[in-house]
Write a protein that holds these residues in place. Structure first.
Motif, PDB file in Angstrom:
ATOM      1  N   THR A  86       0.836  -1.197   0.000  1.00  0.00           N
ATOM      2  CA  THR A  86       0.000   0.000   0.000  1.00  0.00           C
ATOM      3  C   THR A  86       0.870   1.245   0.000  1.00  0.00           C
ATOM      4  OG1 THR A  86      -1.723  -1.178   1.223  1.00  0.00           O
ATOM      5  CG2 THR A  86      -1.807   1.226   1.255  1.00  0.00           C
ATOM      6  N   THR A  87       0.456   2.232  -0.769  1.00  0.00           N
ATOM      7  CA  THR A  87       1.203   3.483  -0.841  1.00  0.00           C
ATOM      8  C   THR A  87       0.234   4.649  -0.970  1.00  0.00           C
ATOM      9  OG1 THR A  87       2.860   4.727  -2.092  1.00  0.00           O
ATOM     10  CG2 THR A  87       1.416   3.307  -3.342  1.00  0.00           C
ATOM     11  N   ARG A  88       0.696   5.836  -0.629  1.00  0.00           N
ATOM     12  CA  ARG A  88      -0.126   7.045  -0.742  1.00  0.00           C
ATOM     13  C   ARG A  88       0.117   7.780  -2.060  1.00  0.00           C
ATOM     14  NH1 ARG A  88      -2.571   8.671   3.939  1.00  0.00           N
ATOM     15  NH2 ARG A  88      -1.973   7.573   5.841  1.00  0.00           N
ATOM     16  N   ARG A  89       1.035   7.303  -2.873  1.00  0.00           N
ATOM     17  CA  ARG A  89       1.342   7.979  -4.129  1.00  0.00           C
ATOM     18  C   ARG A  89       0.260   7.681  -5.163  1.00  0.00           C
ATOM     19  NH1 ARG A  89       7.124   5.832  -5.507  1.00  0.00           N
ATOM     20  NH2 ARG A  89       6.126   3.942  -4.683  1.00  0.00           N
ATOM     21  N   ALA A  90      -0.377   8.729  -5.645  1.00  0.00           N
ATOM     22  CA  ALA A  90      -1.485   8.573  -6.586  1.00  0.00           C
ATOM     23  C   ALA A  90      -1.019   8.204  -7.980  1.00  0.00           C
ATOM     24  CB  ALA A  90      -2.304   9.856  -6.635  1.00  0.00           C
ATOM     25  N   THR A  91       0.272   8.300  -8.225  1.00  0.00           N
ATOM     26  CA  THR A  91       0.795   7.994  -9.566  1.00  0.00           C
ATOM     27  C   THR A  91       0.971   6.500  -9.792  1.00  0.00           C
ATOM     28  OG1 THR A  91       3.047   8.290  -8.729  1.00  0.00           O
ATOM     29  CG2 THR A  91       1.981  10.205  -9.721  1.00  0.00           C
ATOM     30  N   THR A  92       0.800   5.701  -8.747  1.00  0.00           N
ATOM     31  CA  THR A  92       0.962   4.256  -8.876  1.00  0.00           C
ATOM     32  C   THR A  92      -0.372   3.611  -9.239  1.00  0.00           C
ATOM     33  OG1 THR A  92       0.619   4.036  -6.486  1.00  0.00           O
ATOM     34  CG2 THR A  92       2.892   4.224  -7.260  1.00  0.00           C
ATOM     35  N   ARG A  93      -0.364   2.299  -9.355  1.00  0.00           N
ATOM     36  CA  ARG A  93      -1.570   1.593  -9.779  1.00  0.00           C
ATOM     37  C   ARG A  93      -2.626   1.616  -8.672  1.00  0.00           C
ATOM     38  NH1 ARG A  93       0.768  -4.313 -10.694  1.00  0.00           N
ATOM     39  NH2 ARG A  93       2.464  -3.026 -11.534  1.00  0.00           N
ATOM     40  N   PRO A  94      -3.908   1.719  -9.035  1.00  0.00           N
ATOM     41  CA  PRO A  94      -4.970   1.771  -8.029  1.00  0.00           C
ATOM     42  C   PRO A  94      -5.184   0.421  -7.356  1.00  0.00           C
ATOM     43  CG  PRO A  94      -5.923   1.756 -10.212  1.00  0.00           C
ATOM     44  CD  PRO A  94      -4.439   1.874 -10.402  1.00  0.00           C
ATOM     45  N   ASP A  95      -5.551   0.480  -6.081  1.00  0.00           N
ATOM     46  CA  ASP A  95      -5.901  -0.722  -5.322  1.00  0.00           C
ATOM     47  C   ASP A  95      -7.420  -0.812  -5.305  1.00  0.00           C
ATOM     48  OD1 ASP A  95      -6.287  -2.767  -3.542  1.00  0.00           O
ATOM     49  OD2 ASP A  95      -4.797  -2.077  -2.103  1.00  0.00           O
ATOM     50  N   ILE A  96      -7.957  -1.555  -6.287  1.00  0.00           N
ATOM     51  CA  ILE A  96      -9.413  -1.607  -6.462  1.00  0.00           C
ATOM     52  C   ILE A  96     -10.108  -2.185  -5.239  1.00  0.00           C
ATOM     53  CG2 ILE A  96     -11.288  -2.470  -7.919  1.00  0.00           C
ATOM     54  CD1 ILE A  96      -9.503  -0.422  -9.265  1.00  0.00           C
ATOM     55  N   ARG A  97      -9.569  -3.261  -4.685  1.00  0.00           N
ATOM     56  CA  ARG A  97     -10.233  -3.928  -3.562  1.00  0.00           C
ATOM     57  C   ARG A  97     -10.357  -3.003  -2.358  1.00  0.00           C
ATOM     58  NH1 ARG A  97      -8.668  -6.634   0.906  1.00  0.00           N
ATOM     59  NH2 ARG A  97      -6.478  -6.334   0.375  1.00  0.00           N
TER      60      ARG A  97
END
Length: 384
Positions: free
Chosen positions: A175-186
């Motif tokens: 888990t990361t707070r960077r919005a530029t990475t892939r979304p965590d849909i779940r």
């Protein structure tokens, strides 16, 4: 500023003793007198003292002058310091200079428990208080000159080293707070259920990082006998201190020692390791040993993207072309290939041994391996 000899109640410098210990003490004197003396010069001076002996006063003088007095203007200070430190006699005193400098030399056996002499009231006398610890001397002492007790002390020092390789990207996501990475849909959908279905709080994932595996191959041949037992303690400290360290012994055959060195009890681990190695202090076939390593473990995955460290003096009875071929093969799959040679510190050393010359074009770093201080430098190289 002039010099005065130490008083009778001050601790005398031994005329016969450990050259490394005396070299460190005299270097401290010179530094206190204003000379810039690098640590490498201290080490060279200690080696020179071992060569000429402490009984040869002329040899001691010229050894120090050649290694410690770097500039012509340093010679006068060096001469006066030498007279005070080694000959215990008064140096030349300028009659127009009323201020005199006395020297007190003290030795601390334990860095963490300094003596209580410092707790007294401050003294206005122009006295240089010199202290050096036995651990500092041991750090720079050549492994080949170690006694059995010093090997135990060195093991304790090496067990404090942090062997941390450079991180690499992992297939695992975190888990990361960077919005530029892939979304965590779940996780985003779970959060939306708490807000009436609106995805107000959005979560993301990114590849995690993990430390690279460290693989150590220790040459246990006869030419490495003065260093192998000390270096084995370093290998044990590495295996016992980290989860991803693999250890092998290289001689006439290849022996895996990871399981034997996993015990945190050094006596148990070292006894099991030496019992496992049947070709200790025998011949060495580095090329054949590396071929076995590459075929059985290295190329298959153990060395891939790993940091591989070879502890060897480079003397090989096998075919140098075989060694060069296997080094090139190993270098292609590793992240970093480091060769540690205890003989590299020798003045005028050149990699003329057939094995060393064949391996040198295929390594990323060529470092010393003769002392605890050299092992500390190795940890820095590994972490790059």
């Amino acid at each position: 500023m002039s010099w005065a000899p130490p008083s009778a109640d001050e601790r005398a410098v031994p005329r016969h003793g450990d050259p490394a210990r005396i070299a460190v003490a005299f270097t401290r004197v010179l530094r206190g007198a204003g000379l810039r003396v690098p640590t490498s010069s201290t080490h060279t001076f200690a080696e020179a003292l071992c060569a000429v002996g402490l009984d040869d006063r002329a040899g001691v003088y010229w050894s120090g002058r050649a290694t410690l007095a770097r500039n012509p203007e340093d010679i006068d200070v060096y001469d006066r310091a030498f007279a005070v430190f080694f000959d215990r006699r008064d140096a030349h005193v300028d009659p127009d200079d009323e201020e005199q400098l006395s020297i007190t030399i003290a030795v601390d056996d334990d860095d963490d428990n300094p003596s209580d002499d410092d707790a007294g009231e401050p003294n206005d006398d122009p006295t240089i208080e010199l202290r050096f610890s036995a651990n500092e001397v041991l750090r720079n002492k050549d492994f080949a000159q170690y006694s059995a007790d010093e090997l135990v002390q060195a093991h304790e020092l090496m067990s404090r080293l942090r062997l941390v390789g450079s991180p690499r990207s992992s297939l695992r996501l975190e888990t990361t707070r960077r919005a530029t990475t892939r979304p965590d849909i779940r996780r985003t959908m779970q959060a939306a259920l708490r807000t009436g279905g609106e995805p107000i709080e959005r979560h993301h994932r990114a590849p995690s990082t993990r430390l690279r595996r460290l693989v150590i191959l220790l040459d246990v041949s006869g030419s490495m006998e003065p260093y192998a037992r000390a270096l084995l303690r370093f290998v044990h400290a590495a295996v016992a201190g980290r989860q991803k360290v693999e250890a092998f012994a290289l001689g006439t055959r290849l022996t895996r020692l990871t399981r034997e060195l996993q015990s945190r009890d050094p006596d148990v681990a070292l006894s099991a390791a030496t019992g496992r190695v049947v070709d200790w202090s025998g011949g060495t076939r580095l090329g054949d040993g590396l071929r076995h390593f590459n075929d059985e473990w290295g190329v298959r995955g153990l060395a891939r993207n790993s940091i591989v460290v070879i502890l060897s003096d480079g003397w090989d009875r096998g075919d140098p072309e075989t060694l060069a071929e296997q080094m090139e093969r190993l270098h292609r799959v590793t992240h970093r290939l480091v060769w540690v040679n205890p003989l590299k510190v020798t003045p005028g050393y050149a990699p003329l041994a057939r094995g060393m010359a064949a391996a040198l074009p295929h390594i990323d770093a060529f470092v010393e391996g003769h002392s605890v201080a050299a092992m500390e430098e190795l940890t820095r190289v590994i972490s790059e």
